[in-house]
Every structure is written in C-alpha cells, then in structure tokens.
Design a protein around this motif. Structure first.
Motif, PDB file in Angstrom:
ATOM      1  N   LYS A 568      41.894  -7.254 -74.413  1.00  0.00           N
ATOM      2  CA  LYS A 568      41.115  -8.256 -73.692  1.00  0.00           C
ATOM      3  C   LYS A 568      39.629  -8.132 -73.994  1.00  0.00           C
ATOM      4  O   LYS A 568      38.893  -9.094 -73.976  1.00  0.00           O
ATOM      5  CB  LYS A 568      41.321  -8.071 -72.187  1.00  0.00           C
ATOM      6  CG  LYS A 568      42.423  -8.938 -71.617  1.00  0.00           C
ATOM      7  CD  LYS A 568      42.325  -8.930 -70.103  1.00  0.00           C
ATOM      8  CE  LYS A 568      42.866  -7.611 -69.558  1.00  0.00           C
ATOM      9  NZ  LYS A 568      42.886  -7.521 -68.106  1.00  0.00           N
ATOM     10  N   TYR A 569      39.225  -6.880 -74.233  1.00  0.00           N
ATOM     11  CA  TYR A 569      37.794  -6.639 -74.351  1.00  0.00           C
ATOM     12  C   TYR A 569      37.305  -6.639 -75.791  1.00  0.00           C
ATOM     13  O   TYR A 569      36.123  -6.475 -76.040  1.00  0.00           O
ATOM     14  CB  TYR A 569      37.433  -5.317 -73.685  1.00  0.00           C
ATOM     15  CG  TYR A 569      37.640  -5.365 -72.200  1.00  0.00           C
ATOM     16  CD1 TYR A 569      36.726  -6.029 -71.379  1.00  0.00           C
ATOM     17  CD2 TYR A 569      38.750  -4.774 -71.610  1.00  0.00           C
ATOM     18  CE1 TYR A 569      36.928  -6.097 -70.022  1.00  0.00           C
ATOM     19  CE2 TYR A 569      38.961  -4.839 -70.254  1.00  0.00           C
ATOM     20  CZ  TYR A 569      38.035  -5.503 -69.455  1.00  0.00           C
ATOM     21  OH  TYR A 569      38.223  -5.581 -68.112  1.00  0.00           O
ATOM     22  N   THR A 570      38.218  -6.757 -76.740  1.00  0.00           N
ATOM     23  CA  THR A 570      37.767  -6.675 -78.133  1.00  0.00           C
ATOM     24  C   THR A 570      36.904  -7.873 -78.503  1.00  0.00           C
ATOM     25  O   THR A 570      36.203  -7.852 -79.498  1.00  0.00           O
ATOM     26  CB  THR A 570      38.955  -6.593 -79.109  1.00  0.00           C
ATOM     27  OG1 THR A 570      39.915  -7.557 -78.699  1.00  0.00           O
ATOM     28  CG2 THR A 570      39.555  -5.204 -79.124  1.00  0.00           C
ATOM     29  N   SER A 571      36.974  -8.912 -77.717  1.00  0.00           N
ATOM     30  CA  SER A 571      36.103 -10.047 -78.019  1.00  0.00           C
ATOM     31  C   SER A 571      35.055 -10.229 -76.925  1.00  0.00           C
ATOM     32  O   SER A 571      34.456 -11.280 -76.782  1.00  0.00           O
ATOM     33  CB  SER A 571      36.943 -11.308 -78.154  1.00  0.00           C
ATOM     34  OG  SER A 571      37.740 -11.441 -76.996  1.00  0.00           O
ATOM     35  N   CYS A 572      34.870  -9.170 -76.170  1.00  0.00           N
ATOM     36  CA  CYS A 572      33.916  -9.234 -75.059  1.00  0.00           C
ATOM     37  C   CYS A 572      32.496  -9.352 -75.587  1.00  0.00           C
ATOM     38  O   CYS A 572      32.167  -8.884 -76.676  1.00  0.00           O
ATOM     39  CB  CYS A 572      34.083  -7.967 -74.221  1.00  0.00           C
ATOM     40  SG  CYS A 572      32.800  -7.737 -73.035  1.00  0.00           S
ATOM     41  N   LEU A 573      31.642  -9.964 -74.815  1.00  0.00           N
ATOM     42  CA  LEU A 573      30.269 -10.182 -75.282  1.00  0.00           C
ATOM     43  C   LEU A 573      29.415  -8.933 -75.177  1.00  0.00           C
ATOM     44  O   LEU A 573      28.441  -8.767 -75.893  1.00  0.00           O
ATOM     45  CB  LEU A 573      29.618 -11.307 -74.470  1.00  0.00           C
ATOM     46  CG  LEU A 573      29.973 -12.707 -74.927  1.00  0.00           C
ATOM     47  CD1 LEU A 573      29.251 -13.722 -74.085  1.00  0.00           C
ATOM     48  CD2 LEU A 573      29.608 -12.889 -76.398  1.00  0.00           C
ATOM     49  N   ASP A 574      29.787  -8.073 -74.267  1.00  0.00           N
ATOM     50  CA  ASP A 574      29.019  -6.844 -74.099  1.00  0.00           C
ATOM     51  C   ASP A 574      29.370  -5.874 -75.217  1.00  0.00           C
ATOM     52  O   ASP A 574      30.524  -5.483 -75.379  1.00  0.00           O
ATOM     53  CB  ASP A 574      29.332  -6.228 -72.738  1.00  0.00           C
ATOM     54  CG  ASP A 574      28.444  -5.052 -72.458  1.00  0.00           C
ATOM     55  OD1 ASP A 574      27.459  -5.238 -71.738  1.00  0.00           O
ATOM     56  OD2 ASP A 574      28.718  -3.953 -72.991  1.00  0.00           O
ATOM     57  N   THR A 575      28.381  -5.476 -75.989  1.00  0.00           N
ATOM     58  CA  THR A 575      28.682  -4.663 -77.176  1.00  0.00           C
ATOM     59  C   THR A 575      29.257  -3.311 -76.818  1.00  0.00           C
ATOM     60  O   THR A 575      30.160  -2.822 -77.493  1.00  0.00           O
ATOM     61  CB  THR A 575      27.414  -4.452 -78.020  1.00  0.00           C
ATOM     62  OG1 THR A 575      26.328  -4.248 -77.155  1.00  0.00           O
ATOM     63  CG2 THR A 575      27.167  -5.623 -78.920  1.00  0.00           C
ATOM     64  N   ALA A 576      28.717  -2.705 -75.782  1.00  0.00           N
ATOM     65  CA  ALA A 576      29.183  -1.374 -75.418  1.00  0.00           C
ATOM     66  C   ALA A 576      30.666  -1.424 -75.092  1.00  0.00           C
ATOM     67  O   ALA A 576      31.464  -0.613 -75.585  1.00  0.00           O
ATOM     68  CB  ALA A 576      28.400  -0.858 -74.221  1.00  0.00           C
ATOM     69  N   LEU A 577      31.003  -2.396 -74.300  1.00  0.00           N
ATOM     70  CA  LEU A 577      32.391  -2.532 -73.877  1.00  0.00           C
ATOM     71  C   LEU A 577      33.289  -2.851 -75.069  1.00  0.00           C
ATOM     72  O   LEU A 577      34.374  -2.296 -75.228  1.00  0.00           O
ATOM     73  CB  LEU A 577      32.469  -3.646 -72.828  1.00  0.00           C
ATOM     74  CG  LEU A 577      33.724  -3.704 -71.991  1.00  0.00           C
ATOM     75  CD1 LEU A 577      34.000  -2.356 -71.356  1.00  0.00           C
ATOM     76  CD2 LEU A 577      33.564  -4.762 -70.920  1.00  0.00           C
ATOM     77  N   ARG A 578      32.798  -3.722 -75.921  1.00  0.00           N
ATOM     78  CA  ARG A 578      33.610  -4.114 -77.066  1.00  0.00           C
ATOM     79  C   ARG A 578      33.842  -2.924 -77.984  1.00  0.00           C
ATOM     80  O   ARG A 578      34.946  -2.687 -78.448  1.00  0.00           O
ATOM     81  CB  ARG A 578      32.939  -5.247 -77.834  1.00  0.00           C
ATOM     82  CG  ARG A 578      33.848  -5.781 -78.914  1.00  0.00           C
ATOM     83  CD  ARG A 578      33.447  -7.140 -79.343  1.00  0.00           C
ATOM     84  NE  ARG A 578      32.088  -7.143 -79.845  1.00  0.00           N
ATOM     85  CZ  ARG A 578      31.416  -8.237 -80.140  1.00  0.00           C
ATOM     86  NH1 ARG A 578      31.974  -9.411 -79.963  1.00  0.00           N
ATOM     87  NH2 ARG A 578      30.209  -8.193 -80.614  1.00  0.00           N
ATOM     88  N   GLN A 579      32.773  -2.154 -78.199  1.00  0.00           N
ATOM     89  CA  GLN A 579      32.937  -0.988 -79.060  1.00  0.00           C
ATOM     90  C   GLN A 579      33.997  -0.055 -78.497  1.00  0.00           C
ATOM     91  O   GLN A 579      34.850   0.451 -79.218  1.00  0.00           O
ATOM     92  CB  GLN A 579      31.602  -0.247 -79.181  1.00  0.00           C
ATOM     93  CG  GLN A 579      31.745   0.971 -80.073  1.00  0.00           C
ATOM     94  CD  GLN A 579      30.466   1.779 -80.148  1.00  0.00           C
ATOM     95  OE1 GLN A 579      29.466   1.434 -79.520  1.00  0.00           O
ATOM     96  NE2 GLN A 579      30.491   2.839 -80.912  1.00  0.00           N
ATOM     97  N   GLN A 580      33.921   0.147 -77.185  1.00  0.00           N
ATOM     98  CA  GLN A 580      34.877   1.017 -76.531  1.00  0.00           C
ATOM     99  C   GLN A 580      36.298   0.536 -76.792  1.00  0.00           C
ATOM    100  O   GLN A 580      37.183   1.310 -77.131  1.00  0.00           O
ATOM    101  CB  GLN A 580      34.571   1.006 -75.030  1.00  0.00           C
ATOM    102  CG  GLN A 580      35.041   2.220 -74.308  1.00  0.00           C
ATOM    103  CD  GLN A 580      34.372   3.468 -74.836  1.00  0.00           C
ATOM    104  OE1 GLN A 580      33.150   3.549 -74.894  1.00  0.00           O
ATOM    105  NE2 GLN A 580      35.158   4.429 -75.265  1.00  0.00           N
ATOM    106  N   ALA A 581      36.477  -0.754 -76.632  1.00  0.00           N
ATOM    107  CA  ALA A 581      37.813  -1.322 -76.802  1.00  0.00           C
ATOM    108  C   ALA A 581      38.286  -1.171 -78.243  1.00  0.00           C
ATOM    109  O   ALA A 581      39.442  -0.789 -78.507  1.00  0.00           O
ATOM    110  CB  ALA A 581      37.801  -2.780 -76.390  1.00  0.00           C
TER     111      ALA A 581
END
Lengths: 1070, 182
Positions: A568-581
């Motif tokens: 779900k988060y791989t396309s998230c706008l927040d970079t930190a979160l996306r990187q984590q995912a």
C-alpha cells in the motif's frame, strides 16, 4: 475580544462626563482623549482599525499633543496591537520635549523597544544630553532609561558620565547611577572592569539606599566570578547586617517595624555565596545569623521571608550544629504553619535540606503526607519534588505510584514533562521491585507523558531493553514481559495511545517477539498491521511499524502479510514511508540480505559495520574529481548558515574536505535510513540498536543507567542500593498487611493508620536508626537480613569479594570509622604506596567499606601505561587480628599475573595498617571505547569489594585511561588536519551566569578527564589527550550563548564518540 | 487588563506586573522577556491569566514555571485584590515572600498616589503607574521599597508637571485648587 473590552468600558462615558464638571477636568483633558480612544477601540472589530485610531492626525503637532498620542500608542501596544509607527516619535519626543513630555517619551521608548532595536542608537545622544543636565529630574530619567534599556555598543559613550554621577550630592542620583552601572555590568562585563573599586565606594556610601543598590552588583559579582575575590568583604557585609538587624538604620527603612527587610535578604544571599564550602568565612557569620534567627520572631510575612533566606544561608555555608538545630526548628515553623504560603516554603526548604539531613523529612512525615492530599496542585507538586529527593530502593514504588496519580490528574504541560522525566528517571534508577513493576511503570509513563515528554525517555528505555542488565536470564524475562504487555495492549483499543508509545511498542515487538514461544510472527505482523489502519497515527509511527515488520518477516506467512501491508505504501507520497515499504519488499525477497542486515537480536553484536563508509571512497573521489562540492556534515552546514553574517572563528583547516564518517547517525533524524543504510553506516559503538532503529539518538543522551545502577549516585541512595533485595519488597508487603489490618479499625483510626502506613512506606530507608520509625517490622526485616549475612567469627574476619555487599549493607553491626582512622587514611595510607608509584597522579584514598575490625580502602594511581589499583586493608579495632584472608576475583577484566599471586592471602596483623595490595591493570584500549564504559564498571564492581556506588564516585572511568597529551598549537594544527574521525556536538552549559564559561568548562574537562589544554584563543580552546595505549584525540571547544560546541577528532573511529560522552558527563557534573 | 512593569532584559530578575481584570482578556503594559514578539507576549499574558485566574482563594500565591515563562528558572508570584491581579515573574533566586510584600508596597503606593486607586485609574494613568513602578523596580532590580520615598519622588515629578502647566498659563486656578486638594 472587543466585546469584552466594551463591557469594561460601558461605564466610561459617564465617568468622563462627571470628571468634566469637576475643577480637575483641565488636568484630565489628555486623559479624556485617551478615553475616547479607549471608547472607540471598544467599538472596533479588527486590529487594523485599531492602528488607524492610534495614528496621529496629520499636520504639525506640538510636543504636547504628541505626548497624548504617545500615551495612546502605549495603550494600543498594551492591548496587543502593534504601534511600530510610533516608535520613532517616541524617541523624538524624548529628545525634543520639555521635561514632562520627555518623561512620556522615555517611558514609551522603554516599553516599545527591546535591547537590540536599531532605533535605540538614536536615543544615545538624548541620554548624553540629559545626563549633563542640571535638572535633577532629567538626570534621573536618563539614568532610569539607561538602566532599563541601552544599546551595548554605546556604553563607552555614557560610561564616564554615569561614573561621575557616583559622586553626585543627591543620593537618589547616586543610587540610580549604581544600578545603571549594574546594568552595564550585566550586558558588557568587560567594560566596567576598571570601576570595581568605585563599587566599593558605593558600598561604603553614607546613604543606606546607595549601599543597598550596590549589593545587587556584589551579589552578581560573587555569583559569577570566584567568590574568593570577595572574601575580604565578608567582614563588611557581616557588619552591615549586624547594624541592620540591630536597628541602626533610620526608622524610614522599617517595613512593618522590621528594619530594611529586603536589604537583610540581599545580605543573607550574599553571605550564603561567600560562606559556601569555606569554614573560615562561615565562622565569621555564625553570630549574625544566630542574631537574625532570634530577631525574626514577629509574626509577619516579611519576617518569615527573612527567616527563609536565613535558613537557606545556614544550610549552604559550612555547617554549625547549633545553628542547624535552630534552623531545623524554624523549618518546623514553616511546615506546620496553617498559612499555605509558609507551608509551601517549608516544603521547599525541606527539599533543599533533605539531602543533607533526611531525618528532617522523617520528623515532618505526617505533614508531608497531608500535603500530598492538599487541594492546591502547587503544594502537591512541591511535595512530590521532596519525595523525589528522598527516593530509595525501598520506597520507590510507593513514590512513583503517587507521582503517577498526580500526573493522571494534572493538565499542565510543563508539569507533565517535568514529572514524567522524574518518574522515568526513578524507574530506570531502581528497576527492581520487580520487572513487572518496571514495565508497568514505563507503560504508564508512555501513556501519560504522551507526545510531550522528553524524547530521551523512550530512547533510554529501548536502550535499556536492548543492552540489558547483568544477567541474561533477567534480560530475557524483562523483554518477554514487555512483549507480553504490548501484545495485550494491542488487543485492546489502541486509538488513545500516544505516538511515541506506539513507536516503542512496534520496536519492541519487532525486536523481541521471537522470545515468546508459540507466537507466530505472522500473528504479530497482523496486529501491527491493524495499527496502520488507524488514520490518526503519524507517518513517523508508520515508519516504525514497517521497520518492525521487516524484522518479523522471517516466515513466508508473515512475509506475505507484511508485503501486503507494505504494498500500500510503495506508492506513498511520503518518501520516508515509501522507502521503508520498498525496503521491506526487497528484504523479503532476498533472504540472504535480510539475515545479514537484520539478524536476530543475539547475533547483532557481531554485526560488522564499516563506519567510515570506505566502500564509497571511489564514488566520492570520482564525484570530487568531477567538481562536486565536498560533503559537509549537517551541523557544519547549519553553523555556516548561522555564522554567515558574523566573522568566522573556526581556525583549523575547515576548508579541507571533512571526513565522511563524521556525523553519521547523530544528525540523522528521519527514519529514512532505517535498516539497510543505517546498519551499514552506523557507528559501531552500539551496534544492536543502531541496526534496528536509528531514531535512538544515543550519543547526545545523558547516560543514566549502567550495569551497577544509576550512574551519578546521590549519597542518600547509596545505602539503599546496597540493601538486600529481599528488603526492597518490604513496603509492598507492608501495604498488603496494612490493608488487611485496616478493616478492623474504625474509620478515623483507619485513615490515620493509612497515612501512617503510607508514611512508613514513603520514608523507609531514610536516616539512621534513631529516626522515629512508625512501623517496627520494616526495621525488623532489615536487621534480620543483615545479621544473617555478616559472619563474625571472633577475631578472625573473612573478607570475601562476593560477600562484602552484605557486610556493608547492614547498618546495625557497622562501626562508624573513628576520626582517628579517617585522619589515618588521609595521611598514612598513601605513604604505604611503593616507591615506584609515589610520585604519580592518584585519586584520593577512599574508604570502600568497613566491618567491625577491618576497613577497606583503595585509590587509583595513574601510571603512564597502566592503571594501578592500590587496595589498603586496615585494622580499625583495638585488638590485633590474627588472620585475614582476602580473595580478589574479577571476571570481566583480565587481571594480569601479578595480581593472581595476591589472590589468596593469609597473614598475621597487629598494626594499624594491615597490608596494601597493588593490582596493576594494563588497560587495553577497549576500556575506553567500544564496550568501554561497561567494562570499566564491570571490574570496579568486583574489585571494590562492596559498594559499587561508593567506589564509582572516586573518579569517572574515563580518566583512568586518559592521559594528557602535551602539544604545541602548531603540532595540534597539523594533527588536527591529519585525523579523519570526528564528532561534533553542542553541549548545554548549565551555569549561564559564569563570566568565563569557556575557561570554567575547560578546567572542568581538564580535571575530570585528564586532558591537556593546548591553547585558549578568545572564545575557543583546544585540548589534547591520549589513551594509555598512546592513541591521541584532539578537542576543540567553542562557547557561544550558553552552549559549548565540542569538536573531537581522532585517528580511531569510536574514540571521539566515547570521549564526547565523557565530556558531556563532566560538564553536567560540574 | 494587565498593567505592569517590564523587567527589561535583565536576566537575573525579570519581573512584570500584570493587572488582570476578570472581565477583559489580559493585556500588558510592560513586558519582560527580551525580544519576545508581539504574539508571544500576548500568549504569555493569556497563559498567565489562565493560570492565575483559575486558582482558588485558599491556595498559595506562587506558581511554578510554565514553559512560556522560561521553565523552572522563573516563577509567578501574584496577589489578588478584588478584580485585579498583580503578577510578578521573578527568577528562582528571589524570595517569594519578599516579592509578595513588594506587591503590597506597590499597591499601597498606588493607593496613596491616586487616592483610593481603582481600575480606571490604572487604565487612564498608564504612564503614571509605570513611573511609580520605575521608582520601585529599576532595570529589573528592586531599587526602593520605602513607600514615603517613592511618593516623594513621584510627587516631585508631578509638581514639576503642574508648575509647567502653570507657567504656560493654562487654567492656573484649577491647577492650584487641585494641588491644594492633594
């Protein structure tokens, strides 16, 4: 708000009308215009209109009109509307107006402008002119404005004029001049250095008012500079106080028939500073203090104010038992007073005193208990503060419970932050009544403290969990408990939990949930996943949760679930979160990589980290060759930004490319670099944590917990720490008992009993045996346990390393070492050192523990290449001792062969000093860095044959392996450039008021850490040291504001980090 | 309403005095913290008012630092007179009871200068209130605690004010009458 204003002012028109008809109306005409302004403001709705109203009408204005307008502007500013357009007019008014308008002008200036406002420069000329005026009132006004607000750079211009005023014939002018000089001293101490003798003249002025004013200066000077410079004035201050107390001043100075109370308080404060830790000076003031105590009999607020000041002085200066007794009685007066203000001060005084004399708290325990239930939260808080000071291992659970109760009711943010910090400190300091209690307390802290508490509280807690205590089993237990409690928490509704708490939960589950048998990782992942469904949780917390998930996806089942969430988060706008995912997905696919980067907890220690990032060197040099700008660590960038406008004071080759490893984790705040990147770039000082969560900012965090317990031990708690663990459970057991008993009493008795029980559980472990103990059994328990533990076999006493803790713990059978022995320790023992060690730097000989007939002391000798521990066993009884056997063991430290020959000794003794033992450790480098701190403590624990805490206070471990490195500035400069590893941090200097902060800080570092001060240039100082093994480390210190910027460089990777920690500690302890 | 003195930027003893009216929101006359922005000032006043106004009669007159007034270093000491609150903010080295009595002296002085001082006096004679305060507390340090001395100083200035108006020939008779009445 305008409608509110309106209400106040509806009465206005009538009032103004009635005034108009009176003869004084002429005088009020200015006011009535203000009145109309006030009235119109009430009708306004917007701020802008408010400004318009204050805007003076166009056209030429007389200064008189100007004055009225200025008063209006003041009123507008007071209401919170900005009237900056009027600032310049205020200055003009002060300049041009007649005396009357001048006064308003000056007033407006001092109200509108702040210290560094540019317009202030325009005022200087006016002030100069007025200072030279023959009109007293003008001079007074000028001096007033100077003492309130004056540009720092312009002091030299007015200084001579103000100085002249010190000899003015009018005392009011002299008085104001003194205060103006005080102001100058505050903002630019260097510029008034030359007139210190004039201050003395002011002190001897025939007008008491001038003398009073000069006391402000002396109080400040003594506080800031060394008190020793002013010791010669003690006599004068004492004489003045004597005269004041004796009623020698004119009656004018009486306030409620007390002679000059504020003057007395000021003098008492000065005396306290002068007499601090100085017996000779203190002796001079005993008499007058006694007199003050005696005179302060009248029952009025102001006498109590003097009394309180007097108490503080008596407890600050070198103690005199008679005075202390009287002071203790006075504290009783405060505490027992029905007046709430006095009670508050009484509690404050107790808090101040209780560390020196815990018995006082015992005397007033019932009052303290009552204050705990007081309706005023301020009183309650003060009581908790007092309890916090008397906390020991036995009463900690009761006190913490009380604090948490208070916290649950309190809504004030400041109180919450402050108290939560204290509870966390206590819980970490005494984590055992039991692990369950510890975990529960921490949970309570997290849920109450929420997101306002200090960030180092969760960080410390996590580190505590990760590093563990002494035994593996206990650690496992603790972690398991944490996992259990968090799992059950997750089952309930999590929406109310603060973000920080959720972060802690997810970290712990990610790290330790494997400890719980039968718990499927998939299960945990699912529960964590539920957290993410809540919209209220922040991105930061989401990152933590994802990081925890990536640690958990060992099994395919868990992986599947985790990936589903992460997707779900791989396309998230927040970079930190996306990187984590994305990382989670990647690691899930590549099992090898995952086991390398995120091994199970136990294996983390072996994780090798290339902290210098050498594998990137090629990339960097390529980039540099292509003309890229060299990397600058964030702190440097920040500093450059802040220093852009001022001169650059950094001298040592800053232009060179700064090493890459420098800042690493300390500066990285966002969790983007979690897992993969952080585990590669991490500092190897704390590998297990770094790998898991880079949000833990370890370097900057004050280290309060070590293997032996809380590091900066307070005297009062030492005793408690050494108690048998069984007795620690006494309070809770007591409570249980009391509850069953209570049912049999009537309600009143019950309440009373309850309070007594509470008192006994709160004050357990305080004071000596003669203290009144309300519940006998607690004492019984203690003496039982101690008497069993001490083996007393006639004249033969066995001292064994492992047993001594119990020996020193029991207070019953312990004989206080006689004064003769103490003197003997000081003078005699060092002379028993072997010739080779005599000339060397050594710590004081300190008594570690003593039994009925034996006393054990030790000192550290800092040899050039080793640390020698000299242990002295002495006979303190009258009779001779036949045989002593001594066993020294140390697991954590490799004891060289030389020592092993001493390991079991038996011999005959009949002299004062039995024998001395020298253990020589050639310290390996490791003791300072990597696991350094822990290891140092490890061996201390074993060698000091007893109270670890006592021994620990001898000197910080760092200085054991540091030696000064004598360098010249040039050598320093060269070395500085050649070293690659550096760390930089800003430390808070606690004593802001110190005149020379840098020097004080450097001296503290030098003394505590054995550093060599190479040079001090302006606000910067450079220092050098080396380890016993000869590896150097350079320090560069620089003060700005209240901060000390420390920059360390060394050729060894972790040395700067480690030393920085010690520096921090040294500065804090100063 | 807040009337008060600003301790200027002297660290050692920052104090401001506020007069808080129970009806209006708090406003300040003089302010204490150096370089505080306008908004910050208003926020501090509001917070202070909030803290002080909700306290009962039978609790102590001291409040320990909120975050806004600089943490544990500073404390608020207040006194409540009918609808007015006088609040001083001082640093931790000041004596609490001493300041309480200082407020008393201040109020008594105001009372003497204005003859039965009331809120409106403080609103309409903002400048005078400040001048009285400046005689007592100068640059954040207590200068004068002797009420008679303060009144003498303030009167000297007032007299000058009147004589000035007299020389200007404006409504001479009224002024004389007024000063005799005093």
């Amino acid at each position: 708000m305008s409608d509110v204003v309106e209400k106040t002012l509806t009465a206005l028109p009538g009032l103004l009308l009635s005034l108009d008809s009176q003869p004084g109306a002429a005088k009020l005409c200015a006011t009535s215009r203000l009145g109309s302004l006030v009235r119109s403001i009430t009708e306004l709705t917007s701020k802008n209109v408010g400004e318009e109203m204050a805007e003076p009408p166009a056209g030429p204005r007389s200064p008189k009109q100007m004055k009225e307008i200025m008063v209006r502007a003041i009123y507008c500013e007071m209401l919170g509307y900005e009237a900056s357009f009027s600032y310049i007019h205020a200055i003009k008014l002060a300049q041009q107006g007649s005396v009357l308008e001048k006064r308003v002008g000056y007033l407006a200036v001092s109200l509108f402008l702040h210290e560094s406002h540019d317009l202030l420069l325009l005022l200087v000329n006016t002030v100069l002119k007025d200072l030279q005026s023959t009109n007293l009132i003008e001079v007074c006004m000028a001096l007033t404005v100077v003492s309130q607000i004056f540009p720092k750079d312009m002091i030299p211009a007015v200084l001579p004029l103000v100085e002249d005023k010190l000899t003015h014939s009018k005392e009011i002018i002299r008085r104001k001049a003194v205060l103006a000089l005080y102001k100058f001293y505050l903002i630019a101490p260097n510029q008034v250095q030359h007139i210190h003798d004039k201050f003395r003249k002011a002190l001897c002025d025939k007008d008491p008012g001038v003398m009073t004013a000069s006391l402000h200066i002396y109080l400040k000077l003594i506080k800031v500079c060394l008190a020793s410079n002013y010791k010669d004035l003690t006599d004068s201050f004492v004489t003045i106080l004597k005269q004041v107390v004796g009623g020698k001043l004119p009656v004018d100075f009486n306030y409620h028939s007390v002679p000059a109370p504020w003057l007395q308080m000021q003098l008492l404060r000065i005396l306290a500073l002068l007499g601090k830790e100085d017996q000779r000076t203190s002796e001079m003031m005993y008499e007058v203090l006694d007199e003050s105590l005696r005179r302060a009999e009248i029952n009025h607020n102001i006498t109590y104010a003097i009394l309180y000041e007097c108490l503080k002085t008596i407890y600050t200066i070198h103690p005199k038992s008679e005075l202390l007794e009287k002071a203790a009685k006075c504290i009783g007066k405060f505490v027992l007073s029905p007046k709430i203000n006095l009670k508050y001060l009484g509690l404050k005084a107790l808090t101040y005193v209780v560390q020196q004399d815990p018995n006082l708290a015992l005397q007033h325990q019932m009052t303290i208990i009552e204050c705990l239930d007081h309706s005023d939260p301020i009183i309650k808080r003060e009581t908790l503060e007092l309890l916090y000071r008397i906390t020991n291992g036995q009463n900690v659970s009761v006190i913490v419970e009380k604090m948490l109760d208070f916290l649950r009711l309190s809504k004030d943010e400041y109180t919450t932050i402050d108290l939560v910090g204290k509870v966390a400190e206590l819980a970490e300091k005494y984590p055992f009544p039991c692990s369950v209690w510890f975990i529960q307390t921490m949970n309570a802290i997290f849920s109450i403290g929420g997101d306002v508490m200090q960030p180092d509280i969760p960080n410390n807690f996590l580190r505590l969990l990760a590093e563990g205590f002494d035994s593996d089993e206990e650690d496992r237990q603790l972690r398991l408990l944490a996992v259990d409690s968090y799992l059950s928490l997750l089952e309930c509704d999590t929406s109310g939990l603060p973000q920080r708490f959720l972060q802690v939960i997810s970290w712990v589950l990610g790290e330790f949930s494997f400890l719980k048998e039968g718990l499927e990782p998939a299960d945990v992942v699912e529960r964590l996943g539920k957290l993410l469904d809540d919209d209220a949780i922040t991105t930061e917390t989401r990152c933590w949760v994802l990081a925890a998930m990536s640690k958990l996806c060992g099994s395919s089942d868990a992986l599947c679930k985790a990936e589903k969430v992460a997707h779900k988060y791989t396309s998230c706008l927040d970079t930190a979160l996306r990187q984590q995912a994305v990382e989670l997905e990647l690691l899930g696919r590549d099992v090898d990589l995952r086991t390398r980067v995120l091994p199970q907890h136990g294996a983390r220690n072996q994780l090798e980290v290339d902290s210098s990032l050498s594998f990137l060197d090629g990339f960097v040099s390529d980039a540099l060759a292509r003309g890229a700008a060299p990397y600058k660590p964030p702190h440097q960038r920040q500093e450059e930004l802040s220093q852009e406008k001022i001169l650059n004071f950094e001298p040592y080759g800053l232009s060179l490319p700064v090493s890459l490893s420098a800042c690493s984790l300390t500066d990285r705040q966002s969790p983007t670099a979690l897992s993969l990147s952080s585990s590669l770039s991490g500092n190897s000082a704390d590998p297990p944590l770094k790998a898991g969560s880079n949000l833990l900012k370890l370097e900057g965090v004050k280290r309060v917990w070590g293997k032996q317990g809380y590091l900066p031990e307070k005297q009062a708690t030492e005793e408690a720490l050494a108690q048998e663990p069984s007795s620690i459970f006494a309070p809770s057991h007591q409570q249980a008992c009391s509850e069953s008993q209570q049912t049999t009493f009537s309600t009143i008795v019950e309440q009373d009993q309850e309070k007594r029980q509470l008192a006994s559980s709160l004050f357990v472990g305080l004071g000596s045996q003669n203290a009144p103990c309300l519940v006998r059994t607690v004492a019984q328990n203690l003496s039982d346990s101690t008497s069993e533990a001490v083996p007393a076999v006639g004249n033969t006493e066995v001292v064994e390393a492992s047993e001594v803790s119990s020996l020193s713990g029991g207070s019953g059978p312990l004989a206080q070492p006689s004064s003769q022995v103490e003197r003997g320790l000081e003078s005699d023992l060092p002379s028993r050192l072997p010739a080779t060690l005599v000339g060397l730097l050594r710590s004081d000989v300190e008594e570690l523990c003593s039994g009925e007939s034996l006393s054990l002391s030790a000192c550290k000798v800092f040899d050039a290449d080793a640390l020698v521990l000299a242990i002295f066993l002495s006979n303190i009884s009258d009779s001779s001792i036949q045989e002593v056997s001594c066993l020294i063991s140390s697991e954590q430290l490799k004891v060289p062969e030389m020592c092993s020959t001493f390991s079991v000794l038996s011999f005959y003794l009949n002299e004062f000093v039995l024998f001395s033992l020298f253990v020589c450790f050639s310290l390996c480098l490791n003791h300072l860095y990597s696991e350094g701190v822990a290891q140092c403590q490890g061996w201390e624990e074993h060698l000091n044959l007893g109270e670890a805490s006592l021994y620990h206070s001898v000197s910080p471990p760092a200085s054991c392996s540091c030696r000064p490195l004598p360098l010249t500035t040039e050598e320093y400069g060269k070395m500085w450039l050649s070293f690659s590893h550096d760390v930089k941090q800003n430390l808070m200097l606690l004593k802001h008021e110190e005149e020379d902060q840098l020097e004080a800080a450097l001296t503290a570092l030098k003394e505590k850490l054995c550093l060599h001060i190479v040079d001090v240039i302006g606000a910067e100082g450079i220092m050098a040291c080396q380890l016993v093994s000869g590896r150097p480390c350079l320090l560069h210190c620089h003060t700005h504001g209240g901060m000390l910027a420390i920059w360390l460089r060394s050729p060894i990777a972790d040395l700067p980090d480690c030393l920085l920690y010690h520096c921090q500690k040294a500065i804090q302890e100063r | 309403m807040v009337a008060g003195s600003r301790p200027t930027s002297c660290r050692n003893y920052r104090c401001w005095i506020e007069r808080l009216n129970h009806i209006t929101e708090s406003k300040t006359l003089k302010f204490a913290l150096e370089k505080t922005t306008e908004d910050m000032e208003q926020q501090i006043i509001r917070e202070t008012f909030h803290l002080v106004s909700k306290r009962d009669e039978n609790v102590c007159n001291f409040l320990e630092g909120g975050l806004l007034i600089g943490g544990s270093d500073n404390k608020l000491i207040y006194r409540h007179y009918a609808t007015l609150y006088f609040v001083f903010c001082v640093d931790s080295s000041e004596s609490e009871l001493g300041i309480l009595d200082l407020i008393q002296v201040f109020v008594e002085t105001l009372d003497k200068c204005f003859e039965n001082v009331c809120e409106l006096d403080l609103i309409f004679h903002v400048d005078k209130v400040h001048n009285i305060l400046a005689e007592m507390v100068m640059g954040g340090m207590v200068l004068e605690t002797n009420m008679n001395e303060i009144i003498t100083q303030v009167d000297a200035q007032n007299k000058m004010e009147k004589s000035e108006e007299a020389t200007l020939g404006m409504r001479v008779s009224f002024v004389t009458v007024y000063s005799i009445a005093r």
